[in-house]
Scaffold this motif. Structure first.
Motif, PDB file in Angstrom:
ATOM      1  N   LYS A  61       2.666   9.321   6.579  1.00 35.49           N
ATOM      2  CA  LYS A  61       1.913   9.521   6.317  1.00 35.49           C
ATOM      3  C   LYS A  61       1.945   8.513   4.443  1.00 35.49           C
ATOM      4  O   LYS A  61       1.130   8.645   3.824  1.00 35.49           O
ATOM      5  N   GLU A  62       2.607   8.693   4.468  1.00 36.76           N
ATOM      6  CA  GLU A  62       3.542   8.370   3.024  1.00 36.76           C
ATOM      7  C   GLU A  62       3.097   6.532   3.108  1.00 36.76           C
ATOM      8  O   GLU A  62       3.448   6.154   1.924  1.00 36.76           O
ATOM      9  N   ASP A 110       6.166  11.805  11.470  1.00 32.91           N
ATOM     10  CA  ASP A 110       4.976  11.780  11.114  1.00 32.91           C
ATOM     11  C   ASP A 110       4.489  11.755   9.479  1.00 32.91           C
ATOM     12  O   ASP A 110       3.350  10.919   8.599  1.00 32.91           O
ATOM     13  N   LYS A 111       6.160  11.756   9.233  1.00 32.55           N
ATOM     14  CA  LYS A 111       6.376  11.709   7.504  1.00 32.55           C
ATOM     15  C   LYS A 111       5.966  11.051   6.911  1.00 32.55           C
ATOM     16  O   LYS A 111       5.310  10.462   6.171  1.00 32.55           O
TER      17      LYS A 111
END
Length: 248
Positions: free
Chosen positions: A176-177, A172-173
């Protein structure tokens, strides 16, 4: 409600020194009522020395007396302002001594198959330090030549659900980036449970490794030989010259 320290020893002291009901002691010490009854009968916690909650500032004498007069009264643990937040400690998890030697193998497995995990996530999963993780990442660990990657779930250093949650959080990180992942990186982000259920990729035997591009397209075709007839092989042709040389 907060649990007293040395709960079972505290229950032993309360059973021996008060007239509290089993339910009151069980609720205060976070035990089952039958377990407290077993303490009173001598079947549970045999040999455990009682721990005085009054002398150790966990209960007051007035609180115990009020509970003895009213069976419905619930004991309340003495409040300590200095102990606020002590139950949630930050840092790596505790790893038993028998499993600490397996941590480098699990770290190498996580670094190899889940490079998206941060050092803090690996430290939390297997209970190690960041310098150790960095040494294995850079292959400067003193025993790196003898370390074989092993799944930390198989070693019992973490749960499957914890590993899946860490991988999902890393995924997810990255999403998101806005980082673009290759197919290989996307496969690595799949949880261990899903990866174990995936079909195995066909592997080429080591005996023919390096012959992937070899082809027989340019080889000359071998003509098939005609089958041999046994009758024609043994039946020799008649000798016509022999007949001419014979005298008449």
């Amino acid at each position: 409600m907060a649990k007293p320290i040395m709960a079972k020893a505290t229950a032993v002291w309360l059973v021996d020194n008060t007239t509290l009901s089993f339910k009151q002691i069980a609720d205060f010490c976070d035990l089952h009522e039958l377990e407290v009854q077993g303490i009173a009968d001598g079947d549970v916690a045999a040999g455990v020395k009682g721990f005085d909650p009054i002398a150790n500032n966990q209960l007051t004498r007035e609180e115990i007396e009020a509970a003895e007069k009213d069976p419905r009264h619930k004991l309340k643990l003495k409040y300590y302002a200095a102990a606020e937040g002590e139950q949630k400690r930050r840092g790596p998890r505790y790893t038993p001594l028998s499993k600490r030697q397996d941590r480098p193998a699990s770290i190498l497995w996580l670094v190899k198959f889940h490079p998206e995990l941060a050092d803090s996530q690996i430290s939390k999963l297997v209970g190690t330090t960041k310098p150790t993780i960095q040494a294995i990442r850079e292959r400067t660990h003193w025993n790196i030549s003898n370390i074989q990657p092993i799944d930390p779930v198989a070693l019992g250093l973490c749960k499957q659900s914890e590993l899946d949650a860490a991988v999902k959080k890393a995924n997810d990180k990255l999403a998101k980036e806005g980082n673009v992942m290759s197919d290989d990186e996307r496969r690595k982000l799949v949880s261990t449970e899903q990866s174990l259920g995936a079909p195995e990729e066909p592997k080429m035997p080591a005996a023919i490794e390096g012959l992937e591009t070899f082809t027989l397209a340019d080889e000359p075709k071998v003509e098939e030989e005609a089958p041999i007839d046994a009758d024609s092989f043994f039946n020799l042709p008649e000798d016509s010259d022999k007949d001419e040389d014979e005298p008449k």
